[in-house]
Write a protein that holds these residues in place. Structure first.
Motif, PDB file in Angstrom:
ATOM      1  N   SER A 235       0.829  -1.209   0.000  1.00 48.25           N
ATOM      2  CA  SER A 235       0.000   0.000   0.000  1.00 48.25           C
ATOM      3  C   SER A 235       0.860   1.254   0.000  1.00 48.25           C
ATOM      4  O   SER A 235       0.517   2.259  -0.612  1.00 48.25           O
ATOM      5  CB  SER A 235      -0.961  -0.007   1.192  1.00 48.25           C
ATOM      6  N   VAL A 236       2.011   1.209   0.687  1.00 46.55           N
ATOM      7  CA  VAL A 236       2.931   2.351   0.664  1.00 46.55           C
ATOM      8  C   VAL A 236       3.445   2.575  -0.751  1.00 46.55           C
ATOM      9  O   VAL A 236       3.485   3.704  -1.250  1.00 46.55           O
ATOM     10  CB  VAL A 236       4.102   2.120   1.637  1.00 46.55           C
ATOM     11  N   ARG A 237       3.824   1.485  -1.416  1.00 43.25           N
ATOM     12  CA  ARG A 237       4.332   1.607  -2.777  1.00 43.25           C
ATOM     13  C   ARG A 237       3.264   2.186  -3.715  1.00 43.25           C
ATOM     14  O   ARG A 237       3.548   3.046  -4.555  1.00 43.25           O
ATOM     15  CB  ARG A 237       4.764   0.231  -3.294  1.00 43.25           C
ATOM     16  N   GLU A 238       2.024   1.740  -3.544  1.00 42.61           N
ATOM     17  CA  GLU A 238       0.943   2.223  -4.409  1.00 42.61           C
ATOM     18  C   GLU A 238       0.751   3.723  -4.264  1.00 42.61           C
ATOM     19  O   GLU A 238       0.614   4.453  -5.249  1.00 42.61           O
ATOM     20  CB  GLU A 238      -0.363   1.499  -4.075  1.00 42.61           C
ATOM     21  N   VAL A 239       0.753   4.212  -3.010  1.00 45.73           N
ATOM     22  CA  VAL A 239       0.576   5.649  -2.799  1.00 45.73           C
ATOM     23  C   VAL A 239       1.764   6.421  -3.372  1.00 45.73           C
ATOM     24  O   VAL A 239       1.607   7.474  -3.991  1.00 45.73           O
ATOM     25  CB  VAL A 239       0.377   5.961  -1.304  1.00 45.73           C
ATOM     26  N   GLU A 240       2.979   5.895  -3.190  1.00 49.41           N
ATOM     27  CA  GLU A 240       4.163   6.537  -3.774  1.00 49.41           C
ATOM     28  C   GLU A 240       3.997   6.724  -5.279  1.00 49.41           C
ATOM     29  O   GLU A 240       4.260   7.799  -5.828  1.00 49.41           O
ATOM     30  CB  GLU A 240       5.402   5.673  -3.525  1.00 49.41           C
ATOM     31  N   GLN A 241       3.575   5.655  -5.943  1.00 49.22           N
ATOM     32  CA  GLN A 241       3.446   5.698  -7.399  1.00 49.22           C
ATOM     33  C   GLN A 241       2.335   6.651  -7.833  1.00 49.22           C
ATOM     34  O   GLN A 241       2.475   7.370  -8.825  1.00 49.22           O
ATOM     35  CB  GLN A 241       3.183   4.295  -7.928  1.00 49.22           C
ATOM     36  N   ARG A 242       1.249   6.688  -7.081  1.00 47.59           N
ATOM     37  CA  ARG A 242       0.157   7.588  -7.438  1.00 47.59           C
ATOM     38  C   ARG A 242       0.560   9.049  -7.246  1.00 47.59           C
ATOM     39  O   ARG A 242       0.173   9.921  -8.028  1.00 47.59           O
ATOM     40  CB  ARG A 242      -1.080   7.259  -6.611  1.00 47.59           C
ATOM     41  N   ILE A 243       1.323   9.329  -6.195  1.00 53.82           N
ATOM     42  CA  ILE A 243       1.811  10.692  -5.982  1.00 53.82           C
ATOM     43  C   ILE A 243       2.711  11.115  -7.145  1.00 53.82           C
ATOM     44  O   ILE A 243       2.632  12.234  -7.655  1.00 53.82           O
ATOM     45  CB  ILE A 243       2.568  10.798  -4.644  1.00 53.82           C
TER      46      ILE A 243
END
Length: 438
Positions: A235-243
């Motif tokens: 989930s951390v990686r997903e938010v990083e990529q979306r940002i």
């Protein structure tokens, strides 16, 4: 593993990065400052109570903000339809108000003291009162990396309206009577604040920086906790990529300039120009902050009172939010539901995070409110929703109506909420009594 082999808090470390771990059953590391356990278990083995305050300005559709009944049978007005799945976890509270908000002017005087009940200074001077979120942060936020996270999706307005500073309309969180807590509008910087030792953005992602420590740590926890840790890291990686994507999409909100897209490269760390993306990122960051115990207090101002936001993604692009609020149109209802959908999204994400016998939603209090009930500026009956169980201390599925009762102060609600965070005061704002039903 034996508890005494672990530090009181658990973190993953990397170059310039400190990332708090989520709640893991095999690691009782919450610390002695957590609330006492009702079942006699050690306090440090239970997840803490989190406090989130979500705000949207200018009220709601006058005929569709209502609830009646109880539990699964609770009926909701159309504004609240996105929260239908959470009726049994919700308090719908009617009739509360802040007496000081009835003085002064409209908008500014109805917002700057929403979370404090304090008198406001006119004439462009800035003086309100310390808000409930910052009081909690001062008392028990010291046990987390970030005492409180204060997020916003619309810039502050520094002008003056009818003899009162519009900063009151732009800030609900106040660190002191003279200091509105600075808003973080940039998802990337809010993310960095949670997971990086500094606010600057490095070449490595957060996860890349802590990968070695995470691999070593996985060997020390149970199989169930490994799955939970992997889900959290994903989930951390997903938010990083979306940002990373959000600042580069070139999608423009509201009015359309003469160019179809910017003629210079867009800064990668900018504010997402689509308000739906912006709000959703901020919601995700709040959830991550709670999930990792990096913070236990978060305020998310979805827009200002007297807001100038537009909503092209809803095909409501002909009028700003403030003007829409003055009439009960189908478009106004659509915008209302969009805001409530953000609250439902946070509740759903928190409810998917298992923390022992409860979920993160069960261990949280999500207060959703506005500065007035409708766009007619009436602040004598504020719209208030409280979601979550505060660690088993709040029974949901109820409508509480305080209209006509002797004590209907918002600050009485805050005293009750402060109790559930372990902050016990004899007075807050203009209140000395609690709401016994909360």
């Amino acid at each position: 593993m034996r508890a005494h082999h672990l530090s009181r808090r658990a973190f993953l470390h990397g170059a310039g990065v400190t990332m708090a771990l989520p709640w893991l059953e095999s690691l009782p590391v919450w610390g002695d400052e957590a609330r006492p356990a009702a079942n006699g278990a050690a306090a440090g083995s239970q997840a803490p109570v989190r406090l989130a305050v979500l705000f949207s300005g200018n009220g709601f559709h006058s005929r569709e903000w209502w609830a009646k009944g109880a539990g699964k049978q609770m009926e909701l007005g159309q504004v609240l339809a996105p929260l239908a799945d959470f009726r049994e976890r919700m308090l719908f509270i009617r009739g509360l108000y802040n007496e000081e908000a009835l003085k002064g002017n409209i908008h500014s005087s109805q917002t700057g003291n929403l979370l404090s009940g304090a008198p406001l200074s006119p004439g462009g001077e800035i003086r309100s009162g310390t808000s409930i979120d910052q009081l909690v942060a001062q008392r028990y936020g010291q046990s987390t990396k970030v005492p409180s996270l204060v997020l916003g999706c619309e810039r502050s307005n520094p002008s003056v309206h009818k003899n009162y500073s519009m900063l009151y309309s732009s800030h609900i969180s106040w660190s002191s009577p003279t200091t509105p807590t600075p808003l973080e509008l940039y998802p990337s910087l809010a993310f960095d604040r949670l997971f990086k030792d500094g606010a600057q953005r490095g070449d490595k992602s957060v996860l890349d920086a802590v990968l070695a420590d995470a691999s070593s740590f996985r060997k020390k926890i149970s199989a169930a906790d490994r799955r939970k840790l992997d889900e959290y890291l994903a989930s951390v990686r997903e938010v990083e990529q979306r940002i990373e994507r959000a600042g580069k999409q070139g999608e423009l909100q509201g009015w359309r300039p003469t160019l179809e897209k910017p003629n210079v490269p867009r800064p990668p760390d900018g504010i997402p120009q689509n308000i739906a993306d912006h709000m959703r990122l901020m919601c995700d960051i709040m959830v991550l902050g709670f999930q990792t115990d990096t913070t236990r207090v978060c305020t998310l101002k979805l827009n200002n009172d007297h807001s100038a936001l537009r909503f092209p993604h809803l095909n409501v692009d002909y009028m700003i939010h403030h003007l829409l609020s003055h009439s009960d149109t189908a478009d106004w209802l659509k915008v209302n539901q969009f805001f409530v959908e953000q609250v439902a999204y946070i509740a759903r994400k928190l409810d998917a995070i298992q923390e022992g016998e409860r979920t993160a939603l069960d261990n949280s209090m999500l207060l959703y409110c506005s500065s007035m009930l409708t766009g007619n500026h009436d602040a004598t009956n504020l719209p208030v929703i409280l979601l979550g169980g505060a660690g088993g201390q709040i029974k949901g599925g109820r409508v509480l109506d305080y209209l006509g009762k002797p004590n209907r102060k918002m600050c009485s609600l805050y005293l009750s909420m402060l109790d559930k965070c372990g902050v016990r005061l004899s007075q807050f704002g203009d209140a000395t009594e609690r709401l016994a039903e909360v």
